[in-house]
Design an enzyme around this catalytic site. Structure first.
Site, short mmCIF file in Angstrom:
data_model
loop_
_atom_site.label_atom_id
_atom_site.label_comp_id
_atom_site.label_asym_id
_atom_site.label_seq_id
_atom_site.Cartn_x
_atom_site.Cartn_y
_atom_site.Cartn_z
N HIS A 62 0.82 -1.20 0.00
CA HIS A 62 0.00 0.00 0.00
C HIS A 62 0.86 1.26 0.00
O HIS A 62 1.97 1.27 0.53
CB HIS A 62 -0.89 0.05 1.25
CG HIS A 62 -1.81 -1.11 1.39
ND1 HIS A 62 -2.20 -1.60 2.60
CD2 HIS A 62 -2.43 -1.88 0.46
CE1 HIS A 62 -3.03 -2.62 2.43
NE2 HIS A 62 -3.17 -2.82 1.14
N LYS A 72 5.63 6.13 7.48
CA LYS A 72 5.17 5.23 8.53
C LYS A 72 6.36 4.82 9.40
O LYS A 72 7.46 4.59 8.88
CB LYS A 72 4.54 3.97 7.94
CG LYS A 72 3.29 4.22 7.13
CD LYS A 72 2.75 2.94 6.53
CE LYS A 72 1.51 3.21 5.70
NZ LYS A 72 1.01 1.99 5.05
N TYR A 132 1.67 1.31 14.18
CA TYR A 132 2.46 2.24 13.39
C TYR A 132 1.95 3.67 13.52
O TYR A 132 0.79 3.92 13.77
CB TYR A 132 2.52 1.83 11.93
CG TYR A 132 1.20 1.70 11.21
CD1 TYR A 132 0.76 2.68 10.33
CD2 TYR A 132 0.39 0.59 11.39
CE1 TYR A 132 -0.44 2.56 9.65
CE2 TYR A 132 -0.80 0.45 10.71
CZ TYR A 132 -1.21 1.45 9.85
OH TYR A 132 -2.40 1.33 9.18
N ASP A 170 -6.43 -6.30 -2.06
CA ASP A 170 -5.02 -6.61 -2.27
C ASP A 170 -4.80 -7.68 -3.32
O ASP A 170 -3.75 -7.72 -3.95
CB ASP A 170 -4.35 -6.99 -0.95
CG ASP A 170 -4.18 -5.79 -0.03
OD1 ASP A 170 -4.25 -4.65 -0.52
OD2 ASP A 170 -3.98 -6.00 1.18
#
Length: 191
Positions: A62, A72, A132, A170
């Protein structure tokens, strides 16, 4: 905290110092001043996220386009993952290359995934908790992805294909070569 540049220098492993004794442990998981000093630029994280997954769950690859691109800082609180970051900056000397490292509750390593990179992880243990920080909010209109099984990326997910569990989204992502919405190397996406 110790910072280690990977084979793609913009992707950084963060190793916190763990202080432990018979009572347990203490670890400082994030220090803005030390990270800024190491990087030479500032990242302003604005949101923390957490997910819990079973073994075999694969989330990614992603990314979000500018102006909603995200940095991130990822880590595992419980369990273990193989964390993968792919350089998707056109013109980069490492374009299409990836970094794959194991993050787990024991090693307490973290990975800094900069803007301009696609990110994914596959869960190696049941009941894994993945956390995260991000420096931009989720933006559905800027949300993009790349196929996890793109042969050109040559990613070893460490689990047999039949054990992988992916979302419908996905499973339908395009190959890197079919993707037009990428980043350009040399553009400062932090300006």
């Amino acid at each position: 905290m110790n910072f280690i540049r990977t084979e793609i220098p913009d992707v950084v492993i963060c190793e916190p110092m763990v202080h432990g004794d018979e009572r347990g442990y203490f670890v400082e998981t994030y220090r803005q001043d030390k990270l800024d000093a190491f990087l030479g630029y500032k990242i302003r994280f604005i949101q923390d996220n957490e997910s819990k997954s079973s073994k075999g769950v694969l989330r990614g690859l992603h990314y979000q386009l500018a102006p909603a691109a995200q940095t991130k800082l990822v880590r595992v609180i419980q369990g273990s993952v193989l964390d993968v970051t792919v350089d998707i900056r056109k013109g980069s000397p490492t374009f299409g290359k990836h970094v794959a490292i194991e993050l787990n509750a024991k090693n307490k390593r973290q990975l800094l995934v900069p803007r301009g990179f696609a990110h994914a992880f596959v869960v190696l243990e049941d009941n894994t908790v993945f956390a995260y920080k991000v420096d931009n909010y989720y933006s559905p209109e800027n949300d993009r992805g790349i196929s996890f099984d793109d042969d050109a990326l040559n990613i070893d997910w460490k689990l047999d294909r039949e054990l992988l569990k992916l979302s419908e989204k996905d499973l339908k992502q395009p190959k890197l070569a079919e993707t037009e919405d990428l980043f350009d190397y040399g553009i400062n996406y932090y300006a």
